[in-house]
Design a protein around this motif. Structure first.
Motif, PDB file in Angstrom:
ATOM      1  N   SER A 282      48.302  54.472  36.712  1.00 18.59           N
ATOM      2  CA  SER A 282      47.882  53.440  35.772  1.00 18.59           C
ATOM      3  C   SER A 282      49.093  52.706  35.203  1.00 18.59           C
TER       4      SER A 282
ATOM      5  N   VAL B 222      48.379  50.364  39.528  1.00 22.40           N
ATOM      6  CA  VAL B 222      47.100  49.876  40.062  1.00 22.40           C
ATOM      7  C   VAL B 222      46.220  49.313  38.943  1.00 22.40           C
ATOM      8  N   GLY B 223      46.847  48.755  37.911  1.00 22.51           N
ATOM      9  CA  GLY B 223      46.072  48.272  36.777  1.00 22.51           C
ATOM     10  C   GLY B 223      45.731  49.430  35.857  1.00 22.51           C
TER      11      GLY B 223
ATOM     12  N   GLN C 113      40.789  47.684  33.821  1.00 21.50           N
ATOM     13  CA  GLN C 113      41.193  46.470  34.535  1.00 21.50           C
ATOM     14  C   GLN C 113      41.859  46.889  35.841  1.00 21.50           C
TER      15      GLN C 113
ATOM     16  N   ASN D 204      43.165  46.943  39.617  1.00 22.38           N
ATOM     17  CA  ASN D 204      43.767  46.044  40.595  1.00 22.38           C
ATOM     18  C   ASN D 204      43.391  46.540  41.987  1.00 22.38           C
TER      19      ASN D 204
ATOM     20  N   GLU E 227      43.449  45.034  44.832  1.00 27.31           N
ATOM     21  CA  GLU E 227      44.388  44.662  45.896  1.00 27.31           C
ATOM     22  C   GLU E 227      45.511  45.700  46.000  1.00 27.31           C
ATOM     23  N   ALA E 228      46.059  46.080  44.851  1.00 24.64           N
ATOM     24  CA  ALA E 228      47.128  47.090  44.847  1.00 24.64           C
ATOM     25  C   ALA E 228      46.599  48.422  45.348  1.00 24.64           C
TER      26      ALA E 228
END
Length: 295
Positions: A41, A66-67, A71, A73, A75-76
């Motif tokens: 995180s 990874v957000g 929230q 992410n 894509e990551a």
């Protein structure tokens, strides 16, 4: 096959080689999961002093984020190709998003629920099983129980439990720790009487008038709050509160309450509430002893 905190039965392929932690990241050093962790995180990288202090050289600088659990992410996350994702069950929409990702990618999602100290122990046991770290877990639990036993011994015969209030990070000083959550257990085990214990929520908001009626004798502030004791002491709405009049307002260490270090936070709270019961003990020395045994 395991059952997580959301009641989902999931099959985890072991050994886990590529894990992502949205929550529970302070278990990485305690269970020695550095090599198996490929993403964390954003909050873990930004705020966890434990990861900064214990991670291998260069690990924290290079580990991808990874957000956050709220929230995400995607894509990551896709770039990392995890086989296990650890998140929480608190936000169903975030869990559903990760479940959809997992169906397409072949990953497995484990949801944890940081609603009590019992939940923390259960989650530690679950992750120790998944990663084959049962022996490490035994060491961590033994260190935690040593701290809790020390607190219990020192508070024996306590007749008056001080009224205590825990403030979260809202600058209005009105978001408190209610009767649910790890902090509720922390306050109880430290010998305090949580003013907000009848509110069935971990993060309820209350009015200043309610706080005045509760009249806490001690106020604790979450360690990551964007304010400290000075701001609370200057809050004219709380000027008649006993804790404010006696300047018994303390900011906790900026540690995660979803971590084995909750035992140390409980000790910190107990020592602030009842310093006379802990004479002759050094908090920093006890922290060092705990880390020597648990890490």
């Amino acid at each position: 096959m395991i059952q997580d905190a959301a009641g989902r039965r999931v099959e985890v392929r072991v050994p886990v080689k590529r894990a992502v932690f949205f929550i529970g990241y302070e278990l990485i050093p305690y269970l020695d999961l550095w090599e198996q962790t490929v993403g964390i995180s954003l909050w873990a990288k930004r705020y966890s002093d434990l990861l900064k202090k214990t991670s291998p050289p260069g690990w924290l600088r290079t580990i991808p984020t990874v957000g956050t659990a709220t929230q995400i992410n995607l894509e990551a996350l896709a770039v990392l190709s995890p086989d296990l994702i650890v998140t929480w069950s608190y936000r169903p929409e975030g869990l559903k998003l990760l479940e959809d990702f997992a169906r397409k990618s072949g990953a497995v999602v484990i949801a944890l629920a940081p609603e009590s100290l019992k939940d923390l122990y259960r989650s530690m046991k679950l992750l120790a099983q998944v990663f084959g770290r049962e022996r490490r877990l035994h060491r961590v639990e033994k260190a935690m129980e040593g701290i809790f036993s020390l607190i219990q011994d020192r508070l024996q015969g306590l007749k008056h439990r001080k009224r205590v209030l825990w403030l979260w990070g809202d600058r209005c000083h009105c978001q408190v720790a209610g009767g649910q959550g790890v902090v509720a257990d922390l306050l109880r085990l430290s010998g305090g009487k949580n003013c907000a214990e009848t509110l069935d929520h971990p993060y309820p908001r209350v009015s200043p008038e309610r706080i005045v009626l509760w009249d806490p004798e001690v106020i604790f502030i979450w360690g990551n709050a964007p304010f400290g004791p000075k701001e609370v002491l200057r809050d004219r709405r709380l000027a008649v509160v006993t804790a404010v009049k006696h300047r018994a307002v303390y900011k906790a260490p900026a540690w995660s309450t979803w971590s084995p270090r909750v035992a140390l936070l409980t000790l910190w709270a107990a020592m602030k509430l009842y310093p006379e019961r802990f004479r002759g003990l050094s908090f920093s020395a006890l922290v060092g002893e705990f880390e020597a045994h648990a890490l």
